[in-house]
Write an enzyme that holds these catalytic residues in place. Structure first.
Site, short mmCIF file in Angstrom:
data_model
loop_
_atom_site.label_atom_id
_atom_site.label_comp_id
_atom_site.label_asym_id
_atom_site.label_seq_id
_atom_site.Cartn_x
_atom_site.Cartn_y
_atom_site.Cartn_z
N ARG A 128 64.26 110.23 -85.88
CA ARG A 128 64.56 108.71 -86.06
C ARG A 128 65.22 108.35 -86.85
O ARG A 128 65.07 108.86 -88.29
CB ARG A 128 63.25 107.96 -85.72
N LYS A 192 50.47 114.18 -85.43
CA LYS A 192 51.56 114.36 -84.72
C LYS A 192 52.00 115.69 -83.89
O LYS A 192 51.89 116.64 -84.65
CB LYS A 192 52.89 113.69 -85.77
N ARG A 333 51.56 102.31 -88.88
CA ARG A 333 50.52 103.19 -89.52
C ARG A 333 48.93 102.70 -89.50
O ARG A 333 49.30 101.18 -89.49
CB ARG A 333 50.74 103.66 -91.00
#
Length: 352
Positions: A128, A192, A333
């Site tokens: 991203r 992740k 977050r």
């Protein structure tokens, strides 16, 4: 990162033979390799350097010879298509090295819908907002799917639909602790695992969308990231899951299952939009109902995650009411770590 001279590359006959010999996992002398391939020892050294440049670590040890850091489970059309014998794949290429599978797809607008481009290594892979995507040869499952839409607005929510498809696929393979983090990440066990990058370009017949997926399959790349001081996120790989087995770690099988689920999700999405996956997205959303903080260059915003809107924007409950946050504007977050097994901190920044 090495510079790729050609955007799409496949290993030569000698490079493939070099890998074939070293696939037994032991050292082979430079002279034995040279004799086998009818080359000089200097040429063998160049092959080893070339493979290192392509993200495949080759050890060269004096008086012992050459050995692979790990034996790669390479993706081939034949092996992948064996898991897709019941459906038609209109176009499929798997490269050893591609600058980026998304860029490769955008360079070839003539590709049909649902074309599949896979790569073992992407030196120019991006996440991203242009972040570098760290990968190692045959450690990730990295591919791009092409699909056309009539207009750009029809892509709204496509990233969420892709995330649902990836989650369905990996759960279907037996990985239980899989979930989605807005806007475009898939997590395993609170870390992740996968990033999704969707890009588009105008075409005479509408808009070409390229859906880039990068799933961490093997764990070797994590050691390399740590060695280079790049492991600043909580990242994981399927190999580290307690649900991992030799069968569900097959990269060809993983690619096939991901492709199948992504095609199914996109086909329905084209007619029904995000509503087609909204229920599953809510079920897979690992932040739903949690207190979070959103940060960007302008500051931060805290609130309770309420899932996503009909267009894929994040819904955040604040003292002032429900706020809609568009994907790409901010990173998400947790506000604080209260449970070490479920708390997570990572920006959505990894995809081909």
């Amino acid at each position: 990162m090495p510079v790729v001279k050609k955007p799409e590359q496949e290993f030569s006959e000698h490079e493939n033979r070099f890998l074939e010999i070293l696939s037994d996992g032991v050292f082979h002398s430079g002279q034995d390799l040279a004799d086998d391939m009818g080359l000089s020892r200097s040429a063998i050294s160049k092959i080893a350097m070339r493979l290192n440049d392509c993200g495949l670590p080759v050890f060269a040890v004096k008086r012992r010879g050459y050995a692979l850091d790990y034996v790669p489970d390479r993706i081939t059309p034949e092996k992948t298509l064996a898991f897709l014998s019941d459906i038609r794949v209109p176009w499929f290429r798997s490269y050893d090295v591609v600058d980026s599978t998304n860029l490769s797809a955008l360079r070839h607008p003539e590709l049909p819908d649902y074309a599949l481009i896979a790569a073992e290594y992407q030196p120019a892979g991006r996440g991203r907002v242009g972040r570098q995507y760290f990968n190692l040869y045959a450690n990730q499952v990295m591919f791009t799917l092409t699909v056309r839409f009539r207009e750009l607005s029809a892509l709204q929510g496509l990233s969420a639909a892709a995330g649902v498809a990836v989650t369905r696929a990996l759960r279907g393979l037996g990985f239980r602790d899989i979930g989605i983090k807005w806007p475009n990440d898939v997590y395993l066990g609170g870390r992740k695992l996968c990033g999704i990058l969707i890009e588009s370009a105008p075409r005479y017949d509408g808009v070409l969308a390229v859906i880039g997926i990068g799933v961490n399959a093997r764990k070797n790349f994590l050691e390399r990231m740590a060695e280079q001081g790049l492991l600043d996120q909580e990242i994981t790989a399927l190999e580290l899951s307690p649900d991992a087995t030799p069968d569900n770690l097959s990269r060809n099988r993983i690619l096939a299952v991901l492709y199948r689920e992504l095609c199914k999700a996109v086909l329905i999405f084209k007619t029904e939009g995000l509503a087609s996956v909204r229920e599953d997205y809510d079920a897979f959303d690992i932040f739903r109902g949690r207190e979070v903080v959103l940060r960007n260059s302008s500051g931060e915003l805290t609130g309770i995650c309420q899932g996503i809107s009909s267009g894929g924007a994040l819904l955040l409950k604040t003292p002032e009411g429900i706020r809609q946050i568009n994907a790409g504007d901010m990173s998400l977050r947790p506000l604080r770590k209260t449970d070490p097994e479920t708390a997570m901190k990572s920006e959505a920044d990894s995809a081909p």
